[in-house]
Scaffold this motif. Structure first.
Motif, PDB file in Angstrom:
ATOM      1  N   ALA A  41       0.827  -1.209   0.000  1.00 53.63           N
ATOM      2  CA  ALA A  41       0.000   0.000   0.000  1.00 53.63           C
ATOM      3  C   ALA A  41       0.858   1.254   0.000  1.00 53.63           C
ATOM      4  O   ALA A  41       0.555   2.227  -0.713  1.00 53.63           O
ATOM      5  CB  ALA A  41      -0.933  -0.009   1.210  1.00 53.63           C
ATOM      6  N   VAL A  42       1.932   1.248   0.774  1.00 51.24           N
ATOM      7  CA  VAL A  42       2.811   2.419   0.815  1.00 51.24           C
ATOM      8  C   VAL A  42       3.579   2.564  -0.496  1.00 51.24           C
ATOM      9  O   VAL A  42       3.721   3.672  -1.036  1.00 51.24           O
ATOM     10  CB  VAL A  42       3.785   2.303   2.013  1.00 51.24           C
ATOM     11  N   ALA A  43       4.068   1.445  -1.050  1.00 49.58           N
ATOM     12  CA  ALA A  43       4.874   1.508  -2.274  1.00 49.58           C
ATOM     13  C   ALA A  43       4.051   1.916  -3.485  1.00 49.58           C
ATOM     14  O   ALA A  43       4.557   2.613  -4.383  1.00 49.58           O
ATOM     15  CB  ALA A  43       5.547   0.158  -2.521  1.00 49.58           C
ATOM     16  N   THR A  44       2.802   1.501  -3.537  1.00 48.78           N
ATOM     17  CA  THR A  44       1.961   1.783  -4.710  1.00 48.78           C
ATOM     18  C   THR A  44       1.058   2.997  -4.523  1.00 48.78           C
ATOM     19  O   THR A  44       0.271   3.314  -5.426  1.00 48.78           O
ATOM     20  CB  THR A  44       1.086   0.557  -5.023  1.00 48.78           C
ATOM     21  N   HIS A  45       1.155   3.657  -3.360  1.00 48.46           N
ATOM     22  CA  HIS A  45       0.302   4.819  -3.070  1.00 48.46           C
ATOM     23  C   HIS A  45      -1.178   4.464  -3.255  1.00 48.46           C
ATOM     24  O   HIS A  45      -1.931   5.181  -3.919  1.00 48.46           O
ATOM     25  CB  HIS A  45       0.679   6.013  -3.969  1.00 48.46           C
ATOM     26  N   ALA A  46      -1.563   3.348  -2.660  1.00 44.73           N
ATOM     27  CA  ALA A  46      -2.934   2.864  -2.798  1.00 44.73           C
ATOM     28  C   ALA A  46      -3.918   3.828  -2.138  1.00 44.73           C
ATOM     29  O   ALA A  46      -3.592   4.548  -1.187  1.00 44.73           O
ATOM     30  CB  ALA A  46      -3.055   1.479  -2.158  1.00 44.73           C
ATOM     31  N   LYS A  47      -5.135   3.833  -2.670  1.00 43.80           N
ATOM     32  CA  LYS A  47      -6.189   4.701  -2.141  1.00 43.80           C
ATOM     33  C   LYS A  47      -6.928   4.066  -0.961  1.00 43.80           C
ATOM     34  O   LYS A  47      -7.624   4.751  -0.225  1.00 43.80           O
ATOM     35  CB  LYS A  47      -7.187   5.032  -3.246  1.00 43.80           C
ATOM     36  N   SER A  48      -6.783   2.761  -0.794  1.00 41.14           N
ATOM     37  CA  SER A  48      -7.417   2.062   0.315  1.00 41.14           C
ATOM     38  C   SER A  48      -6.675   0.749   0.548  1.00 41.14           C
ATOM     39  O   SER A  48      -5.952   0.270  -0.341  1.00 41.14           O
ATOM     40  CB  SER A  48      -8.902   1.779   0.025  1.00 41.14           C
ATOM     41  N   LEU A  49      -6.871   0.188   1.714  1.00 41.76           N
ATOM     42  CA  LEU A  49      -6.275  -1.111   2.005  1.00 41.76           C
ATOM     43  C   LEU A  49      -7.080  -2.217   1.332  1.00 41.76           C
ATOM     44  O   LEU A  49      -8.307  -2.153   1.283  1.00 41.76           O
ATOM     45  CB  LEU A  49      -6.247  -1.351   3.521  1.00 41.76           C
ATOM     46  N   PRO A  50      -6.404  -3.235   0.802  1.00 46.17           N
ATOM     47  CA  PRO A  50      -7.145  -4.313   0.115  1.00 46.17           C
ATOM     48  C   PRO A  50      -7.933  -5.209   1.056  1.00 46.17           C
ATOM     49  O   PRO A  50      -8.793  -5.972   0.607  1.00 46.17           O
ATOM     50  CB  PRO A  50      -6.031  -5.102  -0.593  1.00 46.17           C
ATOM     51  N   VAL A  51      -7.673  -5.136   2.361  1.00 46.35           N
ATOM     52  CA  VAL A  51      -8.356  -5.972   3.347  1.00 46.35           C
ATOM     53  C   VAL A  51      -8.938  -5.073   4.432  1.00 46.35           C
ATOM     54  O   VAL A  51      -8.235  -4.205   4.967  1.00 46.35           O
ATOM     55  CB  VAL A  51      -7.403  -7.001   3.982  1.00 46.35           C
ATOM     56  N   GLU A  52     -10.198  -5.264   4.748  1.00 44.32           N
ATOM     57  CA  GLU A  52     -10.814  -4.505   5.829  1.00 44.32           C
ATOM     58  C   GLU A  52     -10.252  -4.954   7.175  1.00 44.32           C
ATOM     59  O   GLU A  52      -9.840  -6.100   7.346  1.00 44.32           O
ATOM     60  CB  GLU A  52     -12.334  -4.701   5.823  1.00 44.32           C
ATOM     61  N   TYR A  53     -10.268  -4.045   8.133  1.00 47.58           N
ATOM     62  CA  TYR A  53      -9.783  -4.377   9.471  1.00 47.58           C
ATOM     63  C   TYR A  53     -10.603  -5.513  10.092  1.00 47.58           C
ATOM     64  O   TYR A  53     -10.059  -6.378  10.775  1.00 47.58           O
ATOM     65  CB  TYR A  53      -9.866  -3.139  10.370  1.00 47.58           C
ATOM     66  N   THR A  54     -11.891  -5.496   9.856  1.00 47.41           N
ATOM     67  CA  THR A  54     -12.761  -6.519  10.437  1.00 47.41           C
ATOM     68  C   THR A  54     -12.645  -7.862   9.727  1.00 47.41           C
ATOM     69  O   THR A  54     -13.041  -8.895  10.278  1.00 47.41           O
ATOM     70  CB  THR A  54     -14.225  -6.050  10.388  1.00 47.41           C
ATOM     71  N   ARG A  55     -12.123  -7.879   8.514  1.00 43.11           N
ATOM     72  CA  ARG A  55     -12.040  -9.118   7.740  1.00 43.11           C
ATOM     73  C   ARG A  55     -10.764  -9.892   8.006  1.00 43.11           C
ATOM     74  O   ARG A  55     -10.675 -11.085   7.723  1.00 43.11           O
ATOM     75  CB  ARG A  55     -12.123  -8.797   6.243  1.00 43.11           C
ATOM     76  N   TYR A  56      -9.768  -9.223   8.559  1.00 41.72           N
ATOM     77  CA  TYR A  56      -8.447  -9.838   8.661  1.00 41.72           C
ATOM     78  C   TYR A  56      -8.485 -11.110   9.511  1.00 41.72           C
ATOM     79  O   TYR A  56      -7.945 -12.153   9.124  1.00 41.72           O
ATOM     80  CB  TYR A  56      -7.446  -8.839   9.245  1.00 41.72           C
ATOM     81  N   ALA A  57      -9.119 -11.040  10.680  1.00 38.30           N
ATOM     82  CA  ALA A  57      -9.167 -12.220  11.554  1.00 38.30           C
ATOM     83  C   ALA A  57      -9.978 -13.349  10.936  1.00 38.30           C
ATOM     84  O   ALA A  57      -9.669 -14.529  11.143  1.00 38.30           O
ATOM     85  CB  ALA A  57      -9.760 -11.838  12.914  1.00 38.30           C
ATOM     86  N   ALA A  99      -1.711   2.263   7.052  1.00 37.94           N
ATOM     87  CA  ALA A  99      -2.662   3.145   6.375  1.00 37.94           C
ATOM     88  C   ALA A  99      -2.316   4.611   6.615  1.00 37.94           C
ATOM     89  O   ALA A  99      -2.421   5.448   5.705  1.00 37.94           O
ATOM     90  CB  ALA A  99      -4.080   2.845   6.858  1.00 37.94           C
ATOM     91  N   LEU A 100      -1.888   4.930   7.828  1.00 35.07           N
ATOM     92  CA  LEU A 100      -1.488   6.312   8.108  1.00 35.07           C
ATOM     93  C   LEU A 100      -0.204   6.673   7.376  1.00 35.07           C
ATOM     94  O   LEU A 100      -0.066   7.813   6.883  1.00 35.07           O
ATOM     95  CB  LEU A 100      -1.312   6.500   9.616  1.00 35.07           C
ATOM     96  N   LEU A 101       0.734   5.738   7.285  1.00 36.47           N
ATOM     97  CA  LEU A 101       1.959   5.995   6.537  1.00 36.47           C
ATOM     98  C   LEU A 101       1.670   6.184   5.050  1.00 36.47           C
ATOM     99  O   LEU A 101       2.363   6.949   4.362  1.00 36.47           O
ATOM    100  CB  LEU A 101       2.950   4.848   6.731  1.00 36.47           C
ATOM    101  N   ALA A 102       0.659   5.486   4.537  1.00 37.73           N
ATOM    102  CA  ALA A 102       0.269   5.629   3.134  1.00 37.73           C
ATOM    103  C   ALA A 102      -0.601   6.866   2.910  1.00 37.73           C
ATOM    104  O   ALA A 102      -1.043   7.101   1.784  1.00 37.73           O
ATOM    105  CB  ALA A 102      -0.481   4.384   2.674  1.00 37.73           C
ATOM    106  N   GLU A 103      -0.835   7.616   3.981  1.00 36.27           N
ATOM    107  CA  GLU A 103      -1.603   8.866   3.926  1.00 36.27           C
ATOM    108  C   GLU A 103      -3.028   8.646   3.424  1.00 36.27           C
ATOM    109  O   GLU A 103      -3.571   9.453   2.666  1.00 36.27           O
ATOM    110  CB  GLU A 103      -0.886   9.908   3.051  1.00 36.27           C
ATOM    111  N   LEU A 104      -3.632   7.562   3.887  1.00 31.28           N
ATOM    112  CA  LEU A 104      -5.042   7.345   3.592  1.00 31.28           C
ATOM    113  C   LEU A 104      -5.888   8.216   4.513  1.00 31.28           C
ATOM    114  O   LEU A 104      -5.395   8.791   5.482  1.00 31.28           O
ATOM    115  CB  LEU A 104      -5.388   5.863   3.779  1.00 31.28           C
ATOM    116  N   ASP A 105      -7.175   8.324   4.207  1.00 30.28           N
ATOM    117  CA  ASP A 105      -8.061   9.203   4.961  1.00 30.28           C
ATOM    118  C   ASP A 105      -8.048   8.822   6.447  1.00 30.28           C
ATOM    119  O   ASP A 105      -8.362   7.679   6.809  1.00 30.28           O
ATOM    120  CB  ASP A 105      -9.485   9.115   4.412  1.00 30.28           C
ATOM    121  N   PHE A 106      -7.718   9.789   7.291  1.00 29.56           N
ATOM    122  CA  PHE A 106      -7.542   9.510   8.713  1.00 29.56           C
ATOM    123  C   PHE A 106      -8.858   9.103   9.372  1.00 29.56           C
ATOM    124  O   PHE A 106      -8.902   8.149  10.149  1.00 29.56           O
ATOM    125  CB  PHE A 106      -6.961  10.741   9.414  1.00 29.56           C
ATOM    126  N   ALA A 107      -9.921   9.810   9.069  1.00 26.50           N
ATOM    127  CA  ALA A 107     -11.210   9.532   9.715  1.00 26.50           C
ATOM    128  C   ALA A 107     -11.713   8.135   9.346  1.00 26.50           C
ATOM    129  O   ALA A 107     -12.152   7.367  10.213  1.00 26.50           O
ATOM    130  CB  ALA A 107     -12.233  10.591   9.338  1.00 26.50           C
TER     131      ALA A 107
END
Length: 304
Positions: free
Chosen positions: A80-96, A164-172
């Motif tokens: 995500a950081v290397a490709t400057h992605a607009k969102s994470l490919p996996v939701e936080y709730t889906r990871y587990a 996600a914060l390092l990739a500068e995605l939307d904080f909120a």
């Protein structure tokens, strides 16, 4: 004087009783009580879940599973950081949910270690002598296992959030998703800890406990998922939601897809209705409370 009546001179002069002062003194320090004993048992059980304070061999599996849980999150963050992605490919709730097999293996390995050894070596009466009571033992073991699972499942969620914060995605948006992910992992940790400890406490044999926990947590998920897939292929979408009540991981999936904005992992992306969602939540809470109650009943029978 006849020989049988003679008494040695040393025996005639030695005292009949001797009191030896070997230095024992009455303890007059602080009495730490039940709370301290409960905290100590919690800390010891939590450390033991990751092999800390035990042999090097005991650390291998829990630390390996912890690394397996965090490695995909690290890879996702790097991409995500290397490709400057607009969102994470996996939701936080889906990871587990995606790594539920790893979580199930952790519970299967550590729940029997936490309680089965005490039953096998009959050390429970030593705990219950004083000052700790049965309720303290159950609370400490339950809290330690749930905390260990929360560390295992929340660590990769934290890695995703930092990435996600390092990739500068939307904080909120990321903060909201991160909070939802922590709530989901906390609920999963409580449920898996309760079910795993109840199953493990049924037998003093660790091997039997491991197999039983795997069967309840992992095989139940496979069976429910298979039947759900069959129902989906036969256009019986109404049955998909109710089938999810028969497996711990699908219970969590149903709760978080209804109340935490998660994407459902059910076939066809089925999301429970409001009524079904309420049932999922009640069953989940009931299982957690029921697991605690069953543990209390189990340890009432383990007497002195």
């Amino acid at each position: 004087m006849p020989p049988e009546t003679t008494v040695p001179a040393l025996a005639r002069t030695a005292p009949a009783d001797v009191i030896h002062n070997i230095g024992y003194r009455h303890y007059d320090g602080p009495r730490l009580g039940r709370a301290y004993a409960r905290r100590s048992l919690f800390a010891q059980s939590l450390r033991g879940a990751f092999g800390l304070g035990r042999s090097a061999k005991s650390k291998v599996l829990p630390m390996l599973l912890f690394g397996v849980m965090c490695l995909p999150a690290g890879i996702i963050v790097a991409v995500a950081v290397a490709t400057h992605a607009k969102s994470l490919p996996v939701e936080y709730t889906r990871y587990a949910i995606l790594l539920q097999a790893v979580i199930g293996l952790f519970v299967a390995a550590q729940a029997p270690q936490s309680v089965s050894r005490d039953l096998r070596f009959k050390s429970i009466p030593l705990y219950f002598s004083r000052p700790i009571e049965r309720g303290d033992y159950v609370v400490a073991k339950f809290a330690a296992m749930a905390s260990a699972l929360f560390i295992l499942t929340a660590a990769p969620v934290i890695v995703l959030y930092v990435g996600a914060l390092l990739a500068e995605l939307d904080f909120a948006d990321q903060t909201k998703g991160f909070a939802q992910g922590l709530v989901a992992t906390a609920l999963l940790s409580l449920l898996f800890a309760g079910v795993g400890l109840v199953v493990a406490a049924l037998t003093p044999r660790r091997g039997f406990g491991v197999a039983a926990v795997i069967a309840v947590l992992t095989l139940s998920y496979g069976a429910v998922s298979t039947v759900q897939a069959i129902a989906f292929e036969q256009d019986s979408s109404g049955a998909i939601g109710w089938l999810g009540l028969f497996s711990p991981i699908t219970l969590i999936d149903g709760v978080q897809s209804k109340f935490l904005g998660a994407t459902s992992a059910f076939p066809g992306g089925y999301e429970p209705s409001s009524a079904a969602g309420a049932v999922y939540l009640l069953v989940t809470i009931g299982l957690i409370a029921g697991s605690y109650g069953l543990l209390m009943r189990r340890y009432r029978k383990v007497g002195l």
